[in-house]
Structure formats: structure tokens, C-alpha cells
Design a protein around this motif. Sequence first.
Motif, PDB file in Angstrom:
ATOM      1  N   PRO A   1       1.547   3.846  -8.337  1.00  0.00           N
ATOM      2  CA  PRO A   1       0.887   2.635  -8.564  1.00  0.00           C
ATOM      3  C   PRO A   1       1.431   1.469  -9.405  1.00  0.00           C
ATOM      4  O   PRO A   1       1.089   0.389  -9.208  1.00  0.00           O
ATOM      5  CB  PRO A   1      -0.273   3.232  -9.290  1.00  0.00           C
ATOM      6  CG  PRO A   1      -0.239   4.799  -9.206  1.00  0.00           C
ATOM      7  CD  PRO A   1       0.982   5.158  -8.917  1.00  0.00           C
ATOM      8  N   ASP A   2       2.426   1.686 -10.270  1.00  0.00           N
ATOM      9  CA  ASP A   2       2.844   0.932 -11.086  1.00  0.00           C
ATOM     10  C   ASP A   2       4.426   0.461 -10.560  1.00  0.00           C
ATOM     11  O   ASP A   2       4.891  -0.561 -11.211  1.00  0.00           O
ATOM     12  CB  ASP A   2       3.312   1.373 -12.428  1.00  0.00           C
ATOM     13  CG  ASP A   2       1.707   1.497 -13.145  1.00  0.00           C
ATOM     14  OD1 ASP A   2       0.913   0.952 -12.789  1.00  0.00           O
ATOM     15  OD2 ASP A   2       1.764   2.301 -13.993  1.00  0.00           O
ATOM     16  N   ILE A   3       4.754   0.634  -9.211  1.00  0.00           N
ATOM     17  CA  ILE A   3       5.960   0.517  -8.806  1.00  0.00           C
ATOM     18  C   ILE A   3       6.125  -1.049  -8.706  1.00  0.00           C
ATOM     19  O   ILE A   3       7.452  -1.636  -9.004  1.00  0.00           O
ATOM     20  CB  ILE A   3       6.369   1.060  -7.604  1.00  0.00           C
ATOM     21  CG1 ILE A   3       7.879   0.826  -7.311  1.00  0.00           C
ATOM     22  CG2 ILE A   3       5.687   0.589  -6.548  1.00  0.00           C
ATOM     23  CD1 ILE A   3       8.738   2.276  -6.242  1.00  0.00           C
ATOM     24  N   LEU A   4       5.194  -1.968  -8.454  1.00  0.00           N
ATOM     25  CA  LEU A   4       5.193  -3.183  -7.964  1.00  0.00           C
ATOM     26  C   LEU A   4       4.569  -3.965  -9.390  1.00  0.00           C
ATOM     27  O   LEU A   4       4.464  -5.329  -8.924  1.00  0.00           O
ATOM     28  CB  LEU A   4       4.610  -3.561  -6.868  1.00  0.00           C
ATOM     29  CG  LEU A   4       5.038  -2.993  -5.440  1.00  0.00           C
ATOM     30  CD1 LEU A   4       4.479  -3.329  -4.277  1.00  0.00           C
ATOM     31  CD2 LEU A   4       6.657  -3.390  -5.340  1.00  0.00           C
ATOM     32  N   LYS A   5       4.445  -3.529 -10.382  1.00  0.00           N
ATOM     33  CA  LYS A   5       4.134  -4.225 -11.545  1.00  0.00           C
ATOM     34  C   LYS A   5       5.096  -5.187 -11.775  1.00  0.00           C
ATOM     35  O   LYS A   5       6.339  -5.133 -11.837  1.00  0.00           O
ATOM     36  CB  LYS A   5       3.864  -3.367 -12.813  1.00  0.00           C
ATOM     37  CG  LYS A   5       3.245  -3.926 -13.872  1.00  0.00           C
ATOM     38  CD  LYS A   5       2.964  -3.134 -15.097  1.00  0.00           C
ATOM     39  CE  LYS A   5       2.296  -3.330 -16.156  1.00  0.00           C
ATOM     40  NZ  LYS A   5       2.030  -2.474 -17.308  1.00  0.00           N
TER      41      LYS A   5
ATOM     42  N   SER B   1       0.830  -1.208   0.062  1.00  0.00           N
ATOM     43  CA  SER B   1      -0.012   0.042   0.137  1.00  0.00           C
ATOM     44  C   SER B   1       0.834   1.198   0.311  1.00  0.00           C
ATOM     45  O   SER B   1       0.548   2.042  -0.824  1.00  0.00           O
ATOM     46  CB  SER B   1      -0.812  -0.047   1.308  1.00  0.00           C
ATOM     47  OG  SER B   1      -1.490   1.020   1.332  1.00  0.00           O
ATOM     48  N   ASP B   2       1.935   1.236   0.844  1.00  0.00           N
ATOM     49  CA  ASP B   2       2.882   2.638   0.920  1.00  0.00           C
ATOM     50  C   ASP B   2       3.515   2.793  -0.294  1.00  0.00           C
ATOM     51  O   ASP B   2       3.618   3.816  -1.108  1.00  0.00           O
ATOM     52  CB  ASP B   2       3.827   2.328   2.006  1.00  0.00           C
ATOM     53  CG  ASP B   2       3.151   2.328   3.626  1.00  0.00           C
ATOM     54  OD1 ASP B   2       1.944   2.708   3.562  1.00  0.00           O
ATOM     55  OD2 ASP B   2       3.802   1.987   4.469  1.00  0.00           O
ATOM     56  N   LYS B   3       4.071   1.482  -1.033  1.00  0.00           N
ATOM     57  CA  LYS B   3       4.709   1.577  -2.263  1.00  0.00           C
ATOM     58  C   LYS B   3       3.747   2.000  -3.501  1.00  0.00           C
ATOM     59  O   LYS B   3       4.147   3.112  -4.201  1.00  0.00           O
ATOM     60  CB  LYS B   3       5.265   0.380  -2.702  1.00  0.00           C
ATOM     61  CG  LYS B   3       6.468  -0.119  -1.837  1.00  0.00           C
ATOM     62  CD  LYS B   3       7.609   1.039  -2.284  1.00  0.00           C
ATOM     63  CE  LYS B   3       8.995   0.192  -2.103  1.00  0.00           C
ATOM     64  NZ  LYS B   3      10.061   1.072  -2.132  1.00  0.00           N
TER      65      LYS B   3
END
Length: 183
Positions: free
Chosen positions: A163-167, A156-158
Amino acid sequence: TSEKCTTPFTPNFVLYELSTEGAMLYEDRFGKKPERSEAERVKAEHTSLEHGYAILQIATMIHDTQNYKLSIFNRKNPIQINAGSGTQTFVPDFRYSSVKEPDNEMYIEYETGSCNYNDLCSKINKMFYCTNVVQIIVPSKDCLKDYIAQVDKYVSDKQKKNPDILKNKKIKIDPVETTKPVE
């Protein structure tokens, strides 16, 4: 000397190693210094005996010697990460690769349940510099709930920042009792 140790598999086992006097007697009798004990090697490599011996025990569960190379003594061979704030090191608890693809390394972290949120975030960030799949093993299903909550907060923090950082990234957390051999 002796020391009690507890892991998820062996709640109360006792480790024995030579005392200073015992090492002197050994050297006098055999004319050479005794080998470093397994407990000394584990202490030097891991944060605690409990952490290190749990890793040794998990390694025997997950290691498929025919298809994978597995290392659990990685402190002398850390991974250098060039992060935005400078070079950092990552020392994975488990470092493994397929015999067929030795350059494609994978990593697993074992958490004893005492890792705070900031330290966990730091570990996950370091792992994501090296791989798209973060794998964490925890000692119990009870501990799993706490780690899931921490990872949910991390995600959630990332995603608030980007929004796409953990894609294309994945975080997998398993309690030790459901851990299976590396696939």
C-alpha cells in the motif's frame, strides 16, 4: 527518397533524404560523404519517425533555453538502473535539468498511443528508479483516457502488493495539446 510522417501537430508531412544514388553524386561532386540527415538521426534514436518527430516538435514547445537544458537524443547516454533483477537501462524521450541545478534531472516520456500495459508498467518502474515524478505526454485527449485507465490499473496493482509503495510518487499524464513549457 521521400517518406510520409504524421504527428499530432502535422498530420501529413513529407520527409526527404538523399537516395543511395544521390549520396554517391554528392560525394562525387563535393569529395566527401553527405551529413546524416535529420530523419536518419531520428530513426536511430526513436522507435519510429512519428515518435521521433513528435518529440522534436514537443521539445520546441516546452524548451525554455534560458533556464533549462534539454536533451532528446539520449540513446548514447542511457541511465543505468540497478533493479532487483539486475542492471537495466532507461532511455528517456526527454531529459532535462535546470541550469541552476544541473544534477537534478527530470524526465518526460512521449507515448504515441501504441504502448501496451506491460511496456508502460516497465517504463513507469524505470522512471520511478530515477525520479518521484513520472511525466507522460500523449498525442490526444482521446488517447489520454486509455493511458489514465492503464495508470490507474498500474497504481492499483502496485498498491495491492504494498500500500505504501507509491508514497511520495506522482504520475502526470498530459495530452500534447495542453502541454506547456517546463516549469
